[in-house]
Scaffold this motif. Structure first.
Motif, PDB file in Angstrom:
ATOM      1  N   ALA A   1      24.717   4.858 -35.430  1.00 41.69           N
ATOM      2  CA  ALA A   1      24.814   5.197 -34.009  1.00 41.69           C
ATOM      3  C   ALA A   1      23.784   6.265 -33.644  1.00 41.69           C
ATOM      4  CB  ALA A   1      26.223   5.687 -33.695  1.00 41.69           C
ATOM      5  N   SER A   2      23.587   7.239 -34.554  1.00 40.15           N
ATOM      6  CA  SER A   2      22.604   8.294 -34.282  1.00 40.15           C
ATOM      7  C   SER A   2      21.198   7.725 -34.196  1.00 40.15           C
ATOM      8  CB  SER A   2      22.658   9.355 -35.381  1.00 40.15           C
ATOM      9  OG  SER A   2      23.940   9.918 -35.455  1.00 40.15           O
ATOM     10  N   LEU A   3      20.885   6.796 -35.110  1.00 44.66           N
ATOM     11  CA  LEU A   3      19.552   6.195 -35.081  1.00 44.66           C
ATOM     12  C   LEU A   3      19.310   5.473 -33.755  1.00 44.66           C
ATOM     13  CD1 LEU A   3      19.178   4.783 -38.700  1.00 44.66           C
ATOM     14  CD2 LEU A   3      17.875   6.626 -37.658  1.00 44.66           C
ATOM     15  N   HIS A   4      20.333   4.761 -33.264  1.00 41.56           N
ATOM     16  CA  HIS A   4      20.169   4.053 -31.993  1.00 41.56           C
ATOM     17  C   HIS A   4      19.994   5.031 -30.840  1.00 41.56           C
ATOM     18  CE1 HIS A   4      20.606  -0.252 -32.802  1.00 41.56           C
ATOM     19  NE2 HIS A   4      21.303   0.130 -33.858  1.00 41.56           N
ATOM     20  N   LEU A   5      20.749   6.135 -30.881  1.00 40.58           N
ATOM     21  CA  LEU A   5      20.603   7.124 -29.809  1.00 40.58           C
ATOM     22  C   LEU A   5      19.208   7.750 -29.835  1.00 40.58           C
ATOM     23  CD1 LEU A   5      24.108   8.846 -29.952  1.00 40.58           C
ATOM     24  CD2 LEU A   5      23.197   7.389 -28.136  1.00 40.58           C
ATOM     25  N   VAL A   6      18.724   8.043 -31.050  1.00 42.09           N
ATOM     26  CA  VAL A   6      17.374   8.618 -31.166  1.00 42.09           C
ATOM     27  C   VAL A   6      16.332   7.622 -30.674  1.00 42.09           C
ATOM     28  CG1 VAL A   6      15.624   9.380 -32.811  1.00 42.09           C
ATOM     29  CG2 VAL A   6      17.965  10.214 -33.018  1.00 42.09           C
TER      30      VAL A   6
END
Ligand code: FES
Length: 188
Positions: free
Chosen positions: A40-45
């Motif tokens: 999820a963090s990678l997608h937000l970044v």
């Protein structure tokens, strides 16, 4: 985008199964949670990085001055929002010279950001799973049949001008030639 709902349901299913087995420590559930948070963090970044500058609005029907030719790294793109559409403007080598072409930033496979890819063997290559499109007409090379919208583009005085109205997917839009003067401006 429903594939992400599918991923989430699989994670919940496996995590609940792990938690219902009291004889086993909840290591699997914890690892799944960490993995989910990481993805999820990678997608937000990625979404944050894809924020695109919006050039000044153009008069109805006129091309938009998006950047200088030299601003675009060779065989890569800059991404802009034109008339609400994300547009990837590529600078690449072709026929012994340099060309500028603009296409939709959205890959037909899973909406990957084409403007974060690069031109490989003459084709825009999606950074997510490698789908390819020709910059001049937005068509995948045979035998593939995917198509993306193109945008008409021209170069004047070292500036890139893009018509914000998308052409239908697979429509040829003649790439702009980069003059010798603009090529000299390439940053080292
Ligand atoms: S999103 Fe899968 S190849 Fe582009």
């Amino acid at each position: 985008m429903l594939v992400y709902v599918g991923y989430g349901l699989i994670l919940v299913h496996v995590a609940l199964g792990s938690l219902q087995a009291p004889e086993r420590p909840p290591v699997l559930a914890i690892l799944l949670g960490i993995g989910f948070a990481g993805i999820a963090s990678l997608h937000l970044v990625a979404g944050w990085r894809e924020r695109a500058p919006t050039p000044a609005a153009a008069a109805e029907g006129s091309a938009v001055d998006v950047c200088a030719v030299a601003d675009i790294p060779l065989d890569r793109a800059l991404i802009f929002v034109l008339s609400g559409e994300r547009v990837a403007v590529f600078r690449y080598r072709a026929d012994g010279g340099e060309r500028i072409a603009a296409v939709s930033n959205v890959c037909q496979h899973q909406n990957g950001p084409l403007g974060e890819g690069r031109v490989i063997d003459g084709c825009i290559t999606c950074p997510w799973h490698g789908y390819q499109y020709r910059p001049e007409d937005g068509c995948s090379p045979p035998p593939f049949t995917e198509t993306i919208p193109t945008f008409s583009v021209r170069v004047e005085n070292g500036r890139v001008l893009v018509d914000p109205r998308p052409n239908p997917p697979g429509t040829r839009a003649e790439p702009a030639r980069v003059g010798a003067a603009a090529a000299d401006e390439e940053p080292s």
